[in-house]
Design an enzyme around this catalytic site. Structure first.
Site, PDB file in Angstrom:
ATOM      1  N   HIS A 194       0.803  -1.221   0.000  1.00 31.17           N
ATOM      2  CA  HIS A 194       0.000   0.000   0.000  1.00 31.17           C
ATOM      3  C   HIS A 194       0.839   1.276   0.000  1.00 31.17           C
ATOM      4  O   HIS A 194       0.434   2.298   0.564  1.00 31.17           O
ATOM      5  CB  HIS A 194      -0.958   0.011   1.193  1.00 31.17           C
ATOM      6  CG  HIS A 194      -2.181  -0.833   0.993  1.00 31.17           C
ATOM      7  ND1 HIS A 194      -2.552  -1.853   1.857  1.00 31.17           N
ATOM      8  CD2 HIS A 194      -3.125  -0.831   0.018  1.00 31.17           C
ATOM      9  CE1 HIS A 194      -3.661  -2.420   1.428  1.00 31.17           C
ATOM     10  NE2 HIS A 194      -4.031  -1.837   0.312  1.00 31.17           N
ATOM     11  N   GLU A 218       3.579  -5.571  -4.045  1.00 32.16           N
ATOM     12  CA  GLU A 218       2.724  -4.512  -4.585  1.00 32.16           C
ATOM     13  C   GLU A 218       2.957  -3.170  -3.905  1.00 32.16           C
ATOM     14  O   GLU A 218       2.955  -3.074  -2.678  1.00 32.16           O
ATOM     15  CB  GLU A 218       1.255  -4.917  -4.432  1.00 32.16           C
ATOM     16  CG  GLU A 218       0.289  -3.893  -4.988  1.00 32.16           C
ATOM     17  CD  GLU A 218      -1.134  -4.414  -5.032  1.00 32.16           C
ATOM     18  OE1 GLU A 218      -2.060  -3.579  -5.047  1.00 32.16           O
ATOM     19  OE2 GLU A 218      -1.319  -5.651  -5.051  1.00 32.16           O
ATOM     20  N   GLU A 244      -2.277   1.342  -9.396  1.00 31.10           N
ATOM     21  CA  GLU A 244      -3.679   1.622  -9.112  1.00 31.10           C
ATOM     22  C   GLU A 244      -3.953   3.097  -8.892  1.00 31.10           C
ATOM     23  O   GLU A 244      -5.089   3.553  -9.059  1.00 31.10           O
ATOM     24  CB  GLU A 244      -4.156   0.828  -7.899  1.00 31.10           C
ATOM     25  CG  GLU A 244      -3.576   1.293  -6.575  1.00 31.10           C
ATOM     26  CD  GLU A 244      -4.067   0.459  -5.400  1.00 31.10           C
ATOM     27  OE1 GLU A 244      -4.827   1.006  -4.573  1.00 31.10           O
ATOM     28  OE2 GLU A 244      -3.694  -0.724  -5.314  1.00 31.10           O
ATOM     29  N   HIS A 294      -6.516  -3.328 -10.555  1.00 31.12           N
ATOM     30  CA  HIS A 294      -7.030  -3.042  -9.222  1.00 31.12           C
ATOM     31  C   HIS A 294      -8.550  -3.079  -9.317  1.00 31.12           C
ATOM     32  O   HIS A 294      -9.138  -2.478 -10.220  1.00 31.12           O
ATOM     33  CB  HIS A 294      -6.546  -1.651  -8.789  1.00 31.12           C
ATOM     34  CG  HIS A 294      -7.020  -1.211  -7.463  1.00 31.12           C
ATOM     35  ND1 HIS A 294      -7.940  -0.190  -7.298  1.00 31.12           N
ATOM     36  CD2 HIS A 294      -6.699  -1.617  -6.216  1.00 31.12           C
ATOM     37  CE1 HIS A 294      -8.157   0.019  -6.008  1.00 31.12           C
ATOM     38  NE2 HIS A 294      -7.423  -0.833  -5.334  1.00 31.12           N
TER      39      HIS A 294
END
Length: 387
Positions: A194, A218, A244, A294
């Site tokens: 994130h 990610e 994303e 995403h």
């Protein structure tokens, strides 16, 4: 055929508001699109109100490229998340209309099946809305396997930001160890960061977790600084996934040139829709980069993402929340995409293959959804103070 108007429907859950847009035509065919905004739902609705008057009303829903161009550039402003999301929902709905009018699924309009068996692999997210302990995560991961999934994703880092101390690192490792034990060696395990960390922390954590064979790492660093991402990519021995929070396919150019990402994750609901994502995927293919969108939306956004999947040779896998988080929203549509034995089966129904139910949507009014990924307990996806 001409567009006579649009209607918007906001579906609320404690941690996300989903915006559905219906585009209506003078021939009685209606299409639908969906996006999930992060704290900007009212701003999106306001933009769509102006765009309806300035660009959408009277347009030919078959002339999708022209409408997208006018919405993106006709206001002489640089399109960001709100505008590109507004374009996305209208574009999806227009392609839905076109597919329905012609009697074919959208993927057929975009070149036909690139995957002859029509199967698209799915991975589960939103499944670890439980206590943040190895025992609870082990049990929850087993539940994912029982539903037939062959891949899942997890962010085990709590409220970590920039750095993660030794104690918290050991705890994160214990969570991943428990999950890997629950799912076995063959299941894909995606590791989500994130955008929490600085490069040195991301690299250290990736090395700590390498024994558990993550399928990808990610968004290891915040998305604004590609040099930082390059630094991570040079030092870790696992695929890097990101994208994303990029809202224009042109902005992916530097990412491709850096060769820092092996998998891109555009959000079909934020990057301008199905055609924009398909164009981006074609560019990614020339750089030997895979596409794994995403997808934190509901059944319409999932259906739209599957249209891209169907005609994209370098499509890898699709994220899916709705078997675990807010599963009741599947009732919003007829023909909601389903995961069976770890895969979606592409629909052959016209358009997006789903029919939106506005009356069902009214059962989920808009909420003051607040989702802070840097707050303790964010993974439970509940309002602050809930248990």
């Amino acid at each position: 055929m001409r567009i006579t108007g649009i209607s918007t429907h906001v579906v609320g859950t404690p941690w996300r508001n989903l915006t559905y847009v219906q585009v209506h035509t003078d021939e009685g065919i209606t299409g639908v699109g969906e996006t999930r905004m992060l704290g900007h739902t009212d701003a999106l609705i306001g933009y769509l109100r102006e765009a309806e008057a300035n660009h959408i009303l009277g347009s030919d829903p078959f002339a999708v490229e022209d409408l997208v161009r006018r919405m993106k550039y006709g206001d002489y402003g640089r399109a960001g998340e709100i505008v590109m999301s507004g374009i996305a929902v209208v574009e999806m709905a227009c392609l839905d209309i076109k597919g329905k009018a012609l009697g074919v699924p959208v993927w057929q309009l975009l070149g036909g099946l690139a995957h002859p068996d029509g199967k698209i692999k799915a991975y589960a997210n939103g499944w670890y809305t439980t206590e943040r302990t190895p025992e609870a995560y082990h049990k929850a991961a087993q539940g994912v396997m029982e539903r037939g999934y062959q891949a899942l994703k997890i962010d085990p880092f709590g409220a970590g930001r920039m750095e993660l101390d030794h104690k918290e690192t050991l705890y994160a490792v214990s969570l991943i160890e428990a999950v890997r034990d629950a799912i076995g060696p063959e299941t894909e395990l995606m590791l989500e960061m994130h955008g929490r960390f600085n490069p040195s922390t991301a690299v250290r954590l990736a090395r700590e977790l390498a024994p558990f064979k993550p399928a990808w790492l990610e968004e290891p660093v915040p998305p604004e600084n590609l040099k930082a991402l390059e630094k991570v990519a040079e030092k870790v021995d696992m695929p890097i996934a990101t994208g994303e929070r990029i809202h224009d396919r042109i902005e992916f150019r530097e990412l491709f040139e850096s060769q820092a990402a092996d998998i891109i994750q555009p959000d079909v609901g934020h990057i301008g829709g199905i055609l924009e994502t398909r164009k981006l995927a074609a560019t990614a293919e020339t750089h030997y980069v895979l596409v794994a969108p995403h997808n934190v939306g509901g059944p319409v956004l999932t259906a739209a993402s599957l249209q891209v999947a169907g005609c994209t040779p370098n499509f890898k896998i699709l994220e899916h929340f709705n078997d675990f988080a807010d599963s009741e929203i599947k009732k919003l549509v007829k023909g909601a995409p389903q995961v069976v034995d770890g895969y979606f089966q592409l629909s052959h129904e016209p358009g997006l293959g789903v029919e939106f139910d506005a009356e069902a949507a009214a059962e989920f009014p808009q909420q003051q959804a607040r989702f802070d990924l840097f707050a303790d307990g964010w993974e439970k996806r509940q309002p602050k103070g809930s248990k």
